[in-house]
Design a protein around this motif. Structure first.
Motif, PDB file in Angstrom:
ATOM      1  N   VAL A  13       0.941  -1.064  -0.065  1.00 46.12           N
ATOM      2  CA  VAL A  13       0.077   0.250  -0.008  1.00 46.12           C
ATOM      3  C   VAL A  13       0.693   1.237  -0.035  1.00 46.12           C
ATOM      4  O   VAL A  13       2.031   1.255   0.666  1.00 46.12           O
ATOM      5  N   ARG A  14       0.368   2.239  -0.665  1.00 39.79           N
ATOM      6  CA  ARG A  14       1.092   3.575  -0.475  1.00 39.79           C
ATOM      7  C   ARG A  14       1.313   4.088   0.762  1.00 39.79           C
ATOM      8  O   ARG A  14       0.214   4.057   1.633  1.00 39.79           O
ATOM      9  N   ARG A  15       2.452   4.703   1.299  1.00 43.07           N
ATOM     10  CA  ARG A  15       2.783   5.617   2.222  1.00 43.07           C
ATOM     11  C   ARG A  15       3.122   6.865   2.039  1.00 43.07           C
ATOM     12  O   ARG A  15       3.693   7.038   0.861  1.00 43.07           O
ATOM     13  N   GLN A  16       3.014   7.640   3.030  1.00 40.56           N
ATOM     14  CA  GLN A  16       3.510   9.165   2.766  1.00 40.56           C
ATOM     15  C   GLN A  16       3.916   9.432   4.053  1.00 40.56           C
ATOM     16  O   GLN A  16       3.305   9.283   5.341  1.00 40.56           O
ATOM     17  N   ARG A  17       4.958  10.314   4.104  1.00 40.07           N
ATOM     18  CA  ARG A  17       5.517  10.903   5.275  1.00 40.07           C
ATOM     19  C   ARG A  17       4.633  12.149   5.580  1.00 40.07           C
ATOM     20  O   ARG A  17       4.639  12.993   4.916  1.00 40.07           O
ATOM     21  N   VAL A  18       4.132  11.961   6.907  1.00 46.36           N
ATOM     22  CA  VAL A  18       3.161  13.123   7.153  1.00 46.36           C
ATOM     23  C   VAL A  18       3.718  14.279   7.964  1.00 46.36           C
ATOM     24  O   VAL A  18       3.125  15.222   8.637  1.00 46.36           O
ATOM     25  N   ASP A  19       4.966  13.657   8.833  1.00 48.60           N
ATOM     26  CA  ASP A  19       6.062  14.454   9.840  1.00 48.60           C
ATOM     27  C   ASP A  19       7.019  13.986   9.635  1.00 48.60           C
ATOM     28  O   ASP A  19       7.337  12.934   9.037  1.00 48.60           O
ATOM     29  N   ALA A  20       7.848  14.595  10.317  1.00 54.26           N
ATOM     30  CA  ALA A  20       9.548  14.479  10.010  1.00 54.26           C
ATOM     31  C   ALA A  20       9.722  12.761  10.889  1.00 54.26           C
ATOM     32  O   ALA A  20      10.694  12.133  10.310  1.00 54.26           O
ATOM     33  N   SER A  21       8.954  12.451  11.639  1.00 50.57           N
ATOM     34  CA  SER A  21       9.100  10.989  12.253  1.00 50.57           C
ATOM     35  C   SER A  21       8.005  10.120  12.248  1.00 50.57           C
ATOM     36  O   SER A  21       7.880   9.227  12.800  1.00 50.57           O
ATOM     37  N   ARG A  22       7.018  10.589  11.097  1.00 49.02           N
ATOM     38  CA  ARG A  22       5.959   9.584  10.914  1.00 49.02           C
ATOM     39  C   ARG A  22       5.480   9.297   9.482  1.00 49.02           C
ATOM     40  O   ARG A  22       5.443  10.395   8.849  1.00 49.02           O
ATOM     41  N   GLU A  23       5.645   8.097   9.075  1.00 49.72           N
ATOM     42  CA  GLU A  23       5.182   7.796   7.719  1.00 49.72           C
ATOM     43  C   GLU A  23       3.902   6.926   7.951  1.00 49.72           C
ATOM     44  O   GLU A  23       3.796   5.856   8.558  1.00 49.72           O
ATOM     45  N   MET A  24       2.854   7.346   7.278  1.00 45.95           N
ATOM     46  CA  MET A  24       1.716   6.966   7.424  1.00 45.95           C
ATOM     47  C   MET A  24       0.948   5.981   6.043  1.00 45.95           C
ATOM     48  O   MET A  24       1.506   6.489   5.015  1.00 45.95           O
ATOM     49  N   ARG A  25       0.231   4.928   6.186  1.00 49.66           N
ATOM     50  CA  ARG A  25      -0.332   4.399   5.195  1.00 49.66           C
ATOM     51  C   ARG A  25      -1.523   5.176   4.669  1.00 49.66           C
ATOM     52  O   ARG A  25      -2.428   5.542   5.657  1.00 49.66           O
ATOM     53  N   ILE A  26      -1.705   5.482   3.357  1.00 49.49           N
ATOM     54  CA  ILE A  26      -2.903   6.300   3.158  1.00 49.49           C
ATOM     55  C   ILE A  26      -3.751   5.511   2.274  1.00 49.49           C
ATOM     56  O   ILE A  26      -4.373   6.155   1.560  1.00 49.49           O
TER      57      ILE A  26
END
Length: 419
Positions: A161-174
């Motif tokens: 699944v695609r993931r996106q970095r939403v903060d300096a220390s957090r990469e989230m599944r979108i």
């Protein structure tokens, strides 16, 4: 010491230029509202301001990324809401179709409505976002993840699944894989039963020809050592022609072995089989070789699209004989259990999406506080204190006027006035 007229003029002009330069620099600071206009004004503050500015730019990029992630997750949540509503509607139709007073024509009408729901679920599974990308195709989001291959619906998307970095220390599944949503059930899903023997690969080996029906299985003791295992009840006849049943348990290698219940008398009016902390209620006349298999839903190849297809197959077929009636009732009972498991899975995924949306809100709040801190730090480093600046502006103005008046006085000190 002799001071020439040229020297006096040069020093006076230099003093006025210096005063005017300081005055103009202060005017520039007041016009821009910044204390550090040039790096030379305060090299250390200018250096720190560059670092803070870069941090502000990164924070803005992460903020834009969260907007994109929130849009994707919101669209997925909306689709999953529609899918859960469709499954609930399908369950209501299964309950309606299980009514023994319905004729074949009535069940055909129910099947027609159920097929419409089935096709709508396929459409939802192939939903796209605002940019034309398929929501549930993983990285292969340029083509439909679910296709009808003539033998059912097949998933051809990507399991990643695609993931996106939403903060300096957090990469989230979108996003979420279509396989995990539509072709799977939670690991803790309830038991599902179906008629017929099942091989080690989960394929149905035999088709029942008797009229036995089942209810359950119901969990009576989830602490039983055998709970969580797969079982099947196999029917036979004794020497007098009376029906008997034996219970088999699936071993680690997939083979079926005796569970310690062999050749027990079976009452067609009602028999309860208890094993592994489960109770399966049976009724009807079985034929030799008939079987009922039950196992955790995640081990029974529970598939939302297959559930629709199995339910449609029995509803669109006539059910006149007792064996056909039993096959239909068992298939609908299995479909209801599988729909429950699939609905739980969709709701679990939807809860995960909601948790990620909530996390984005928390990150936004933290990021907003961070931006305020950066703005305050930047203000402390480079912004102008207007009270101090105005006071110094007035002082510089007086100093420049004094220099000009002094130059006027010095300019008149010349021997040529006395010649």
């Amino acid at each position: 010491m002799r001071i020439s007229t040229v020297t006096m003029f040069e020093q006076s002009v230099s003093s006025m230029n210096r005063q005017q330069a300081d005055f103009m620099h202060l005017s520039e600071q007041m016009a821009s509202g910044r204390r550090v206009v040039n790096p030379s004004d305060d090299p250390q503050a200018a250096s720190r301001a560059v670092a803070v500015s870069q941090a502000q730019a990164a924070t803005k990029q992460f903020s834009d990324a969260r907007v994109s992630a929130r849009n994707a997750l919101s669209q997925e949540e909306s689709v999953l809401n529609s899918v859960s509503d469709a499954i609930s509607s399908a369950k209501a139709l299964i309950v309606q179709a299980a009514n023994g007073t319905l004729s074949d024509a009535d069940r055909q009408s129910v099947a027609s409505e159920l097929r419409g729901i089935y096709e709508s679920v396929i459409g939802q599974a192939n939903a796209t976002d605002g940019n034309g990308r398929y929501l549930f195709g993983g990285y292969q989001d340029g083509s439909e993840p679910f296709i009808d291959n003539g033998h059912g619906v097949e998933y051809i998307g990507d399991d990643q699944v695609r993931r996106q970095r939403v903060d300096a220390s957090r990469e989230m599944r979108i996003g979420d894989s279509g396989r995990d949503i539509f072709l799977s059930v939670p690991s803790g899903a309830d038991y599902v039963a179906q008629q017929g023997r099942v091989d080690a690969d989960g394929n149905v080996e035999t088709v029942n020809t008797g009229s036995v029906t089942f209810k359950g299985p119901q969990v009576i003791d989830n602490g039983d050592p055998g709970y969580g295992q797969s079982y099947q009840v196999v029917f036979a006849s004794d020497a007098d022609g009376n029906a008997t049943y034996s219970v088999q348990q699936q071993a680690a290698d997939g083979s079926w072995q005796s569970a310690g219940i062999d050749n027990q008398p079976y009452d067609p009016q009602g028999t309860s089989v208890e094993v592994g902390g489960l109770r399966l209620d049976l009724q009807g006349q079985p034929a030799d070789g008939d079987a009922i298999t039950y196992a955790p839903a995640n081990e029974m190849d529970t598939n939302l699209f297959h559930t629709f297809e199995k339910a449609l197959a029995v509803l669109e077929s006539p059910a006149q004989t007792p064996a056909e009636q039993a096959t239909m009732n068992n298939a609908l009972s299995t479909a209801m259990r599988e729909f429950d498991a699939s609905l739980d899975n969709v709701l679990t995924t939807r809860a995960s999406v909601g948790a990620r949306l909530n996390e984005l809100d928390v990150i936004d709040s933290v990021s907003g506080n961070r931006e305020l801190n950066y703005a305050q730090t930047m203000s402390d480093l480079v912004d102008l204190d207007y009270n101090q600046a105005i006071s110094e502006y007035c002082l510089r103005q007086v100093g420049m006027q004094a220099a000009q008046q002094a130059f006027v006085g010095i300019r008149d000190l010349s021997l040529f006035k006395y010649l």
